[in-house]
Design a protein around this motif. Sequence first.
Motif, PDB file in Angstrom:
ATOM      1  N   ARG A 103      -2.934   9.315 -38.163  1.00 45.83           N
ATOM      2  CA  ARG A 103      -2.882  10.041 -37.425  1.00 45.83           C
ATOM      3  C   ARG A 103      -0.861   9.793 -37.472  1.00 45.83           C
ATOM      4  O   ARG A 103      -0.714   8.962 -36.162  1.00 45.83           O
ATOM      5  CB  ARG A 103      -3.100  10.248 -36.051  1.00 45.83           C
ATOM      6  N   PRO A 104      -0.882   9.855 -39.055  1.00 42.18           N
ATOM      7  CA  PRO A 104       0.765   9.226 -39.062  1.00 42.18           C
ATOM      8  C   PRO A 104       2.153  10.340 -37.757  1.00 42.18           C
ATOM      9  O   PRO A 104       2.701   9.642 -37.721  1.00 42.18           O
ATOM     10  CB  PRO A 104       1.095   9.807 -40.697  1.00 42.18           C
ATOM     11  N   ARG A 105       1.651  11.037 -37.135  1.00 42.45           N
ATOM     12  CA  ARG A 105       2.347  11.888 -36.760  1.00 42.45           C
ATOM     13  C   ARG A 105       3.055  11.447 -35.497  1.00 42.45           C
ATOM     14  O   ARG A 105       1.641  11.379 -35.222  1.00 42.45           O
ATOM     15  CB  ARG A 105       2.266  13.497 -37.459  1.00 42.45           C
ATOM     16  N   LEU A 106       3.946  10.984 -35.341  1.00 41.00           N
ATOM     17  CA  LEU A 106       3.618  11.526 -33.805  1.00 41.00           C
ATOM     18  C   LEU A 106       3.105  12.501 -32.908  1.00 41.00           C
ATOM     19  O   LEU A 106       1.861  12.439 -31.829  1.00 41.00           O
ATOM     20  CB  LEU A 106       5.418  10.669 -33.158  1.00 41.00           C
ATOM     21  N   PHE A 107       4.116  13.433 -32.563  1.00 39.36           N
ATOM     22  CA  PHE A 107       3.569  15.280 -32.333  1.00 39.36           C
ATOM     23  C   PHE A 107       3.620  15.918 -32.938  1.00 39.36           C
ATOM     24  O   PHE A 107       4.544  16.273 -33.574  1.00 39.36           O
ATOM     25  CB  PHE A 107       4.553  14.792 -30.422  1.00 39.36           C
ATOM     26  N   PHE A 108       2.830  17.098 -32.958  1.00 34.80           N
ATOM     27  CA  PHE A 108       2.543  18.103 -32.958  1.00 34.80           C
ATOM     28  C   PHE A 108       2.614  19.251 -32.076  1.00 34.80           C
ATOM     29  O   PHE A 108       2.326  19.013 -30.981  1.00 34.80           O
ATOM     30  CB  PHE A 108       1.506  18.383 -34.188  1.00 34.80           C
ATOM     31  N   PHE A 109       4.130  20.289 -32.217  1.00 34.05           N
ATOM     32  CA  PHE A 109       3.384  21.647 -32.105  1.00 34.05           C
ATOM     33  C   PHE A 109       4.298  22.990 -32.491  1.00 34.05           C
ATOM     34  O   PHE A 109       5.203  22.674 -33.219  1.00 34.05           O
ATOM     35  CB  PHE A 109       4.497  22.066 -30.910  1.00 34.05           C
ATOM     36  N   ALA A 110       2.991  23.585 -32.398  1.00 39.71           N
ATOM     37  CA  ALA A 110       3.415  25.605 -33.219  1.00 39.71           C
ATOM     38  C   ALA A 110       2.773  26.024 -32.373  1.00 39.71           C
ATOM     39  O   ALA A 110       1.660  26.218 -31.321  1.00 39.71           O
ATOM     40  CB  ALA A 110       2.242  25.126 -34.452  1.00 39.71           C
ATOM     41  N   GLY A 111       3.600  27.785 -32.665  1.00 33.90           N
ATOM     42  CA  GLY A 111       3.065  28.004 -31.291  1.00 33.90           C
ATOM     43  C   GLY A 111       4.215  29.517 -31.687  1.00 33.90           C
ATOM     44  O   GLY A 111       5.449  29.045 -31.302  1.00 33.90           O
ATOM     45  N   GLU A 148       7.616  12.123 -38.623  1.00 35.62           N
ATOM     46  CA  GLU A 148       6.220  12.087 -37.895  1.00 35.62           C
ATOM     47  C   GLU A 148       6.697  13.126 -36.722  1.00 35.62           C
ATOM     48  O   GLU A 148       5.775  13.194 -35.534  1.00 35.62           O
ATOM     49  CB  GLU A 148       6.979  10.356 -36.404  1.00 35.62           C
ATOM     50  N   LEU A 149       7.677  14.087 -36.015  1.00 39.81           N
ATOM     51  CA  LEU A 149       7.632  15.099 -35.161  1.00 39.81           C
ATOM     52  C   LEU A 149       7.558  16.279 -36.147  1.00 39.81           C
ATOM     53  O   LEU A 149       8.290  16.356 -37.233  1.00 39.81           O
ATOM     54  CB  LEU A 149       8.904  14.959 -34.738  1.00 39.81           C
ATOM     55  N   LEU A 150       6.926  16.986 -35.688  1.00 41.52           N
ATOM     56  CA  LEU A 150       6.956  18.775 -35.839  1.00 41.52           C
ATOM     57  C   LEU A 150       6.278  19.752 -35.185  1.00 41.52           C
ATOM     58  O   LEU A 150       5.247  19.740 -34.240  1.00 41.52           O
ATOM     59  CB  LEU A 150       5.317  18.360 -37.470  1.00 41.52           C
ATOM     60  N   VAL A 151       7.126  20.328 -35.683  1.00 44.49           N
ATOM     61  CA  VAL A 151       7.261  21.463 -34.074  1.00 44.49           C
ATOM     62  C   VAL A 151       8.038  23.050 -35.236  1.00 44.49           C
ATOM     63  O   VAL A 151       8.688  22.624 -35.806  1.00 44.49           O
ATOM     64  CB  VAL A 151       9.176  21.452 -33.320  1.00 44.49           C
ATOM     65  N   SER A 152       6.572  23.933 -35.016  1.00 45.15           N
ATOM     66  CA  SER A 152       6.708  25.184 -35.695  1.00 45.15           C
ATOM     67  C   SER A 152       6.773  25.782 -34.582  1.00 45.15           C
ATOM     68  O   SER A 152       6.497  26.338 -33.337  1.00 45.15           O
ATOM     69  CB  SER A 152       5.684  25.126 -36.802  1.00 45.15           C
ATOM     70  N   ASN A 153       7.757  27.141 -34.397  1.00 44.88           N
ATOM     71  CA  ASN A 153       7.931  28.420 -33.991  1.00 44.88           C
ATOM     72  C   ASN A 153       7.042  29.722 -33.887  1.00 44.88           C
ATOM     73  O   ASN A 153       7.437  30.282 -33.601  1.00 44.88           O
ATOM     74  CB  ASN A 153       9.427  28.688 -33.587  1.00 44.88           C
ATOM     75  N   LYS A 154       6.419  29.227 -34.632  1.00 47.21           N
ATOM     76  CA  LYS A 154       4.931  30.827 -35.240  1.00 47.21           C
ATOM     77  C   LYS A 154       3.952  29.802 -35.095  1.00 47.21           C
ATOM     78  O   LYS A 154       3.510  28.696 -35.516  1.00 47.21           O
ATOM     79  CB  LYS A 154       6.012  30.818 -36.103  1.00 47.21           C
TER      80      LYS A 154
END
Length: 281
Positions: A130-138, A159-165
């Motif tokens: 789990r190399p990524r700190l946090f994730f959000f997609a929506g 380390e951060l991934l945020v997607s607006n879709k």
Amino acid sequence: WGALRLVQEKYLLPLIAWAKSHPAYKVRGGTNFLIVYSMDKGRVDYPMASQATAHWKALSTVGNGSAWLRTNQPYLSGPDGYQAYRMDNPCAGTVEKLRRFIWYPQDVVVPVPIAFHWTERSALRGLTDRPRLFFFAGTPNSCLRRFICETFANNTDPELLVSNKALPRHVFEEHMYSSRFCLVPDGFSAISARLYEVMARGCVPVIISEAFHPPFEGAVDFRRFAVFVRPEEVPIVDRLLRQLGDPHHAMLHERLANIAHLIDVEGPSFWMATLNAIQTR
């Protein structure tokens, strides 16, 4: 919403009236009767039926609005917030702005049924897996979701991934598996399948809500395996999570693993917990 009105007038209310005329109802005045409200906002989506069943127990996925959060103050930054950071909540009151939640003390909150199950990969917790700190997609269908997407729109931290879709299911799953934490903000409602999906994939949930009410609250303490962040703390959520450290994440993940069977609708534990919650209310 006209369809919901018709459902109540033509189906639910006549059914409730029939139940109230039954001899079994007269034994305890309906206090041992149960109704299931399956829409996103529970009783509030069926106000006429809710009023007619005010003395019944109701099964739903939402609870008492902001009362649980106010009472328990479960936030990572403590009851007074992060002292070095002050900001007004840009989304204050938006979840219940148009319709306040309806909830009675005898009602039972249960998890949203999902198609995901705890797997061998869910049990992995180290930085290698789990190399990524946090994730959000929506989709940004709420004030809070828009705030998150706008805050991290120009993010360059790997380390951060945020997607607006919304992402394809397999891609969404892969990101949950590879992230230590997953943001779970209010959307159209204060609860969604997202919370239980990230839990089933072993991603420690970061609940960012104005109206969260945990399911199975008499048996499961969400404060032991989830992280709670105030909406106004979104811009520093990465800092707050990094301060926890890897050992703390490992502890949260282990506790999450211990209760994962309770959110599996196809397993016996989900139904035993549901029946126990009904019985003890």
